[in-house]
Design a protein around this motif. Structure first.
Motif, PDB file in Angstrom:
ATOM      1  N   HIS A   6       0.863  -1.195   0.000  1.00 12.46           N
ATOM      2  CA  HIS A   6       0.000   0.000   0.000  1.00 12.46           C
ATOM      3  C   HIS A   6       0.891   1.233   0.000  1.00 12.46           C
ATOM      4  N   LYS A   7       0.505   2.263  -0.766  1.00  9.16           N
ATOM      5  CA  LYS A   7       1.199   3.547  -0.679  1.00  9.16           C
ATOM      6  C   LYS A   7       0.176   4.610  -0.316  1.00  9.16           C
ATOM      7  N   TYR A   8       0.488   5.444   0.653  1.00  9.99           N
ATOM      8  CA  TYR A   8      -0.414   6.532   1.056  1.00  9.99           C
ATOM      9  C   TYR A   8       0.264   7.871   0.813  1.00  9.99           C
ATOM     10  N   ARG A 150      10.230  14.902  -6.801  1.00 11.77           N
ATOM     11  CA  ARG A 150       8.901  15.159  -6.232  1.00 11.77           C
ATOM     12  C   ARG A 150       7.910  14.085  -6.695  1.00 11.77           C
ATOM     13  N   GLY A 151       7.091  13.668  -5.776  1.00  9.22           N
ATOM     14  CA  GLY A 151       6.135  12.595  -6.080  1.00  9.22           C
ATOM     15  C   GLY A 151       6.766  11.212  -6.035  1.00  9.22           C
ATOM     16  N   GLY A 152       8.003  11.131  -5.547  1.00  9.49           N
ATOM     17  CA  GLY A 152       8.783   9.891  -5.648  1.00  9.49           C
ATOM     18  C   GLY A 152       8.323   8.733  -4.778  1.00  9.49           C
ATOM     19  N   SER A 153       7.417   8.986  -3.842  1.00  8.96           N
ATOM     20  CA  SER A 153       6.942   7.861  -3.020  1.00  8.96           C
ATOM     21  C   SER A 153       6.187   6.823  -3.854  1.00  8.96           C
ATOM     22  N   ASP A 154       5.553   7.279  -4.932  1.00 10.85           N
ATOM     23  CA  ASP A 154       4.889   6.314  -5.826  1.00 10.85           C
ATOM     24  C   ASP A 154       5.929   5.314  -6.337  1.00 10.85           C
ATOM     25  N   THR A 155       7.087   5.855  -6.717  1.00 12.27           N
ATOM     26  CA  THR A 155       8.143   5.008  -7.279  1.00 12.27           C
ATOM     27  C   THR A 155       8.705   4.070  -6.211  1.00 12.27           C
ATOM     28  N   SER A 208       0.559  14.682 -15.609  1.00 12.99           N
ATOM     29  CA  SER A 208      -0.487  14.237 -14.676  1.00 12.99           C
ATOM     30  C   SER A 208       0.187  13.676 -13.428  1.00 12.99           C
ATOM     31  N   LYS A 209       0.133  14.441 -12.348  1.00 13.95           N
ATOM     32  CA  LYS A 209       0.989  14.050 -11.224  1.00 13.95           C
ATOM     33  C   LYS A 209       0.361  12.985 -10.331  1.00 13.95           C
ATOM     34  N   VAL A 210      -0.746  12.391 -10.777  1.00 14.75           N
ATOM     35  CA  VAL A 210      -1.377  11.353  -9.954  1.00 14.75           C
ATOM     36  C   VAL A 210      -0.424  10.167  -9.750  1.00 14.75           C
TER      37      VAL A 210
END
Ligand code: ADP
Ligand code: ASP
Ligand code: MG
Length: 418
Positions: A6-8, A150-155, A208-210
């Motif tokens: 899971h990623k939050y 930035r946004g790197g937690s998705d990765t 799209s930064k989603v």
């Protein structure tokens, strides 16, 4: 029993109350018999706050120290989540990137993950623990803390899922899936039940930064089953219902996939345009300009060279807005005198709007519909670039929302209101 990551995101981790909700949701999955690795982002606003502190002290802070500072956001949220999980009666342990370790290269502030050692995490899971791993960060070969952009937690989440061969990676965020465009800009945007991997890759790379682009690349390379869903549904909704909600990133073109020619509209206001005016139209010019920029480790995106008049031409390209001033300075200092260019002009107030769809491969006339729509709105196109499944235009930033709304409508993407 499945292994689930899971990623939050930041908003989902935004307060202790929300962290408690995350813990309750995770506990529901564990009690259903699954092994859970959870990757949180920093609490919302925290990364900006931390980077802002550094900027108060220096206009040119060192990238190594920025990573040292920014990585603390995820360390705090991970520790808090482990405590919240323990309070729910679960055994849980949190790790920073270097403790796993998540090994990256040494490009501070935009490091790439090179490998993940899963031995420690597997042992904890086998012992019945929920493992919390910081998003966004890793460790360089020299032992320095790095961050992934930035946004790197998705990765981080998708890379952990890939390394551990997880059954699924679920990205919980503040919207309930991937939409035809950012629902905060176009309220009529529709949620997609599935989106093809290729389209998601284009949408992410076009702004799209989603999902961070590299998370989509990882998912493609290692075939990680990936889903984007809401963290704001009640935590106690039925697990099977939750598991099917949101948007699935699909690797096969299946029959049920929505068959629109254009699937989504992406936009990006992080770019700036630069024109080298009056350069000689001779071999090697593009190389002398773009080569110098690349040597300074600056990425160039859209490029246009005009036809020449009297042996002179104009050469325009875009760079990330953060690199704008540095690129201008470099061109004025190094390139303009050598090439004898007339002047260097720049415009940081532009944006790029793109239409994306695998249906564009087999349909002609899509780009012309785009250009007509913009022309009907009186919007001037400054640059155009196309590939098989996308067309992008660079326009004045002040028309961005108008352009996105008009295109969303023109390509029939608006939600049909009953
Ligand atoms: P998180 O903190 O959970 O990582 P982000 O803010 O990084 O969340 O990403 C989610 C946001 O992405 C949404 O709130 C939405 O405004 C934006 N977004 C942009 N394009 C899209 C899209 N096509 N579909 C859904 N959300 C989008
Ligand atoms: N906290 C980091 C950021 O704000 C990483 C992330 O949220 O994914 O960019
Ligand atoms: Mg994000």
């Amino acid at each position: 029993m499945a292994l689930i990551v899971h990623k939050y995101g930041g908003t989902s981790m935004g307060s202790t109350e929300r962290i408690r909700n995350v813990a309750k949701r995770v506990a529901k999955w564990v009690r259903a018999g699954h092994q859970l690795v959870v990757v949180p982002s920093a609490m919302s606003g925290e990364t900006n706050r931390l980077l802002g502190l550094a900027k108060e002290l220096s206009g040119t802070p060192s990238a190594r120290e920025l990573d040292m500072i920014a990585a603390t956001g995820e360390q705090v949220s991970s520790g808090l989540l482990a405590i919240a999980l323990q309070a729910e009666g679960l055994e849980s342990v949190s790790y920073a990137g270097w403790q796993v370790p998540i090994k990256t290269d040494s490009s501070f502030t935009k490091a790439r993950i090179e490998s993940i050692d899963d031995v420690r995490v597997r042992a904890d899971l086998a012992a019945g623990k929920v493992v919390v791993i910081t998003g966004f960060q890793g460790v360089s070969p020299e032992g320095h803390i790095t961050t992934l952009g930035r946004g790197g937690s998705d990765t981080s989440a998708v890379a952990v899922a890939a390394a551990m061969k997880a059954d699924e990676c679920l990205i919980y965020t503040d919207v309930d899936g991937v939409y035809t465009t950012d629902p905060r800009v176009v309220p009529e945007a529709r949620r997609l039940n599935t989106v093809s991997f290729e389209e998601m890759l284009e949408m992410a790379s076009l702004g799209s930064k989603v999902l961070q682009i590299r998370s989509v690349e990882f998912a493609g390379k290692y075939r990680v089953p990936l889903r984007v869903l809401s963290s704001f549904t009640p935590w106690d909704i039925d697990l099977d219902e939750e598991a099917k909600s949101g948007t699935l990133i699909s690797f096969e073109e299946d029959e049920n996939m929505e068959q629109a020619v254009v699937s989504g509209i992406a936009f990006n206001r992080d770019e700036a345009k630069i024109t080298v005016v009056g350069v000689p139209d001779t071999p090697g010019i593009a190389y002398q300009i773009v080569g110098k920029v690349a040597d300074a480790n600056i990425d160039v995106d859209v490029i246009i060279q005009n036809v020449s008049h009297d042996g002179k031409t104009d050469f325009s390209f875009t760079v990330h807005r953060n690199d704008f001033q540095r690129t201008m300075d470099l061109l004025q200092k190094d390139v303009q005198p050598t090439l004898g260019a007339k002047e260097i002009v720049g415009d940081p107030k532009i944006c790029k709007v793109s239409i994306v769809g695998i249906g564009m491969r087999s349909h002609a006339g899509i780009a012309s519909t785009m250009f007509k729509t913009l022309s009907d709105e009186g919007i001037n196109i400054q640059m155009i670039t196309t590939s098989e499944i996308k067309t992008s235009v660079v326009i004045d930033e002040k028309y961005m929302e108008l352009a996105v709304r008009a295109l969303h409508k023109a390509f029939g993407l608006d939600e049909q209101k009953a």
